[in-house]
Scaffold this motif. Structure first.
Motif, PDB file in Angstrom:
ATOM      1  N   HIS A  77       0.800  -1.216   0.000  1.00  0.00           N
ATOM      2  CA  HIS A  77       0.000   0.000   0.000  1.00  0.00           C
ATOM      3  C   HIS A  77       0.842   1.280   0.000  1.00  0.00           C
ATOM      4  N   THR A  78       2.058   1.188   0.550  1.00  0.00           N
ATOM      5  CA  THR A  78       2.865   2.400   0.707  1.00  0.00           C
ATOM      6  C   THR A  78       4.177   2.383  -0.067  1.00  0.00           C
ATOM      7  N   GLY A  79       4.587   1.211  -0.551  1.00  0.00           N
ATOM      8  CA  GLY A  79       5.879   1.104  -1.214  1.00  0.00           C
ATOM      9  C   GLY A  79       7.035   1.034  -0.244  1.00  0.00           C
ATOM     10  N   LYS A  80       6.722   0.961   1.055  1.00  0.00           N
ATOM     11  CA  LYS A  80       7.752   0.852   2.082  1.00  0.00           C
ATOM     12  C   LYS A  80       7.355  -0.226   3.080  1.00  0.00           C
ATOM     13  N   PHE A  81       8.358  -0.925   3.616  1.00  0.00           N
ATOM     14  CA  PHE A  81       8.091  -1.908   4.655  1.00  0.00           C
ATOM     15  C   PHE A  81       7.798  -1.201   5.978  1.00  0.00           C
ATOM     16  N   GLY A  82       7.228  -1.950   6.901  1.00  0.00           N
ATOM     17  CA  GLY A  82       6.869  -1.382   8.187  1.00  0.00           C
ATOM     18  C   GLY A  82       8.080  -1.058   9.038  1.00  0.00           C
ATOM     19  N   PRO A  83       7.859  -0.538  10.238  1.00  0.00           N
ATOM     20  CA  PRO A  83       8.956  -0.137  11.117  1.00  0.00           C
ATOM     21  C   PRO A  83       9.704  -1.333  11.669  1.00  0.00           C
ATOM     22  N   PRO A  84      10.932  -1.116  12.150  1.00  0.00           N
ATOM     23  CA  PRO A  84      11.746  -2.218  12.693  1.00  0.00           C
ATOM     24  C   PRO A  84      11.056  -2.983  13.815  1.00  0.00           C
ATOM     25  N   GLU A  85      10.273  -2.298  14.630  1.00  0.00           N
ATOM     26  CA  GLU A  85       9.611  -2.988  15.734  1.00  0.00           C
ATOM     27  C   GLU A  85       8.577  -3.991  15.228  1.00  0.00           C
ATOM     28  N   ALA A  86       8.017  -3.747  14.056  1.00  0.00           N
ATOM     29  CA  ALA A  86       7.076  -4.705  13.474  1.00  0.00           C
ATOM     30  C   ALA A  86       7.804  -5.973  13.048  1.00  0.00           C
ATOM     31  N   PHE A  87       8.995  -5.799  12.468  1.00  0.00           N
ATOM     32  CA  PHE A  87       9.787  -6.969  12.078  1.00  0.00           C
ATOM     33  C   PHE A  87      10.253  -7.726  13.315  1.00  0.00           C
ATOM     34  N   LYS A  88      10.601  -6.999  14.375  1.00  0.00           N
ATOM     35  CA  LYS A  88      11.028  -7.644  15.614  1.00  0.00           C
ATOM     36  C   LYS A  88       9.892  -8.471  16.196  1.00  0.00           C
ATOM     37  N   LYS A  89       8.660  -7.966  16.110  1.00  0.00           N
ATOM     38  CA  LYS A  89       7.517  -8.723  16.606  1.00  0.00           C
ATOM     39  C   LYS A  89       7.354 -10.013  15.808  1.00  0.00           C
ATOM     40  N   LEU A  90       7.565  -9.928  14.509  1.00  0.00           N
ATOM     41  CA  LEU A  90       7.465 -11.122  13.675  1.00  0.00           C
ATOM     42  C   LEU A  90       8.540 -12.132  14.050  1.00  0.00           C
ATOM     43  N   GLU A  91       9.766 -11.664  14.255  1.00  0.00           N
ATOM     44  CA  GLU A  91      10.849 -12.554  14.671  1.00  0.00           C
ATOM     45  C   GLU A  91      10.521 -13.220  16.006  1.00  0.00           C
ATOM     46  N   THR A  92       9.980 -12.457  16.934  1.00  0.00           N
ATOM     47  CA  THR A  92       9.599 -13.016  18.237  1.00  0.00           C
ATOM     48  C   THR A  92       8.533 -14.093  18.057  1.00  0.00           C
ATOM     49  N   GLY A  93       7.574 -13.849  17.179  1.00  0.00           N
ATOM     50  CA  GLY A  93       6.549 -14.846  16.895  1.00  0.00           C
ATOM     51  C   GLY A  93       7.142 -16.134  16.364  1.00  0.00           C
ATOM     52  N   PHE A  94       8.095 -16.024  15.465  1.00  0.00           N
ATOM     53  CA  PHE A  94       8.745 -17.215  14.919  1.00  0.00           C
ATOM     54  C   PHE A  94       9.572 -17.928  15.987  1.00  0.00           C
ATOM     55  N   GLU A  95      10.218 -17.167  16.858  1.00  0.00           N
ATOM     56  CA  GLU A  95      10.980 -17.786  17.940  1.00  0.00           C
ATOM     57  C   GLU A  95      10.064 -18.589  18.856  1.00  0.00           C
ATOM     58  N   LEU A  96       8.919 -18.027  19.173  1.00  0.00           N
ATOM     59  CA  LEU A  96       7.969 -18.738  20.020  1.00  0.00           C
ATOM     60  C   LEU A  96       7.426 -19.976  19.328  1.00  0.00           C
ATOM     61  N   LEU A  97       7.072 -19.834  18.059  1.00  0.00           N
ATOM     62  CA  LEU A  97       6.577 -20.995  17.318  1.00  0.00           C
ATOM     63  C   LEU A  97       7.645 -22.072  17.250  1.00  0.00           C
ATOM     64  N   ASN A  98       8.879 -21.672  17.083  1.00  0.00           N
ATOM     65  CA  ASN A  98       9.978 -22.635  17.054  1.00  0.00           C
ATOM     66  C   ASN A  98      10.052 -23.396  18.378  1.00  0.00           C
ATOM     67  N   THR A  99       9.812 -22.695  19.480  1.00  0.00           N
ATOM     68  CA  THR A  99       9.788 -23.336  20.798  1.00  0.00           C
ATOM     69  C   THR A  99       8.594 -24.276  20.929  1.00  0.00           C
ATOM     70  N   PHE A 100       7.423 -23.825  20.493  1.00  0.00           N
ATOM     71  CA  PHE A 100       6.227 -24.672  20.560  1.00  0.00           C
ATOM     72  C   PHE A 100       6.436 -25.990  19.822  1.00  0.00           C
ATOM     73  N   LEU A 101       7.203 -25.943  18.729  1.00  0.00           N
ATOM     74  CA  LEU A 101       7.351 -27.099  17.847  1.00  0.00           C
ATOM     75  C   LEU A 101       8.516 -28.009  18.232  1.00  0.00           C
TER      76      LEU A 101
END
Length: 215
Positions: free
Chosen positions: A120-144
């Motif tokens: 929608h904007t031609g730009k990626f979101g802020p760094p904190e949004a990417f950090k939240k995604l990384e945290t989500g993947f880290e948690l999923l990695n732990t769950f699995l």
């Protein structure tokens, strides 16, 4: 089995999750594309069906439901041949629910806040949004850790929902190898989830809209 109407956009994960779950329970869908980019979701006829004018929206003999994870639960409860996709046991079901909510609040929100902004904007979101995604993947990695599926010992709608979200890695620059348990689960989920191959072309169609153009 009846044929249900599905108002949707083919590429987003929410719609693909519904298509895959319908395949898993053996329900045929009468697919009706609603082009949100062309603002078709604001057409009066669609707003009458869904006042919130969101997709996907399911219509089953006059019963209307939206929000993809609610649709997955409905399909599994009403049309599932057994309770394997959505267990009746309270604790097993609670785990599936927890993973569904985790997907929405952590994984999907992370992808949406960082990568989907580009469309929608031609730009990626802020760094904190990417950090939240990384945290989500880290948690999923732990769950699995030591697990084949995300919620229990067999495929559930939690796997299908998270698969539809995680598969965004196919069309963006994201290093899944950093999360070996997720990568292993993802490889298996693609093999065992009904409808994956059917929805893959729609997923890949998103790629030009989520990556910067190369000079």
């Amino acid at each position: 089995m009846p044929t249900l109407d599905l108002y949707y956009m083919p590429s987003p994960g929410a719609s693909r999750a519904v298509v895959m779950t319908a395949k898993a329970v053996g329900v045929d869908l009468n697919k009706k594309v609603v082009d949100v980019m062309a603002r078709e979701h604001l057409n009066p006829d669609f707003v009458k069906i869904n006042p919130q004018h969101t997709v996907p929206t399911l219509v089953d003999d006059g019963f209307v439901l939206w929000e993809s994870r609610a649709i997955l639960i409905y399909l599994a409860e009403k049309y599932g041949k057994d309770d394997s996709l959505y267990p009746k046991d309270p604790q097993k079901r609670a785990l599936v629910n927890q993973r569904l909510f985790f997907d929405l609040a952590s994984l999907y929100d992370g992808f949406s806040s960082y990568y989907y902004k580009f469309q929608h904007t031609g730009k990626f979101g802020p760094p904190e949004a990417f950090k939240k995604l990384e945290t989500g993947f880290e948690l999923l990695n732990t769950f699995l850790e030591g697990q084949v599926y995300v919620a229990g010992s067999n495929l559930t709608i939690a796997d299908i929902s998270i698969l539809s979200t995680i598969s965004t890695v196919e069309v963006v620059d994201f290093d899944l190898a950093k999360y070996p348990n997720v990568a292993k689960w993802y490889a298996n989920a693609k093999k065992v989830t009904p409808g994956w191959e059917e929805t893959l072309p729609d997923l890949l169609a998103m790629k030009p809209f989520l990556q910067p153009k190369k000079d």
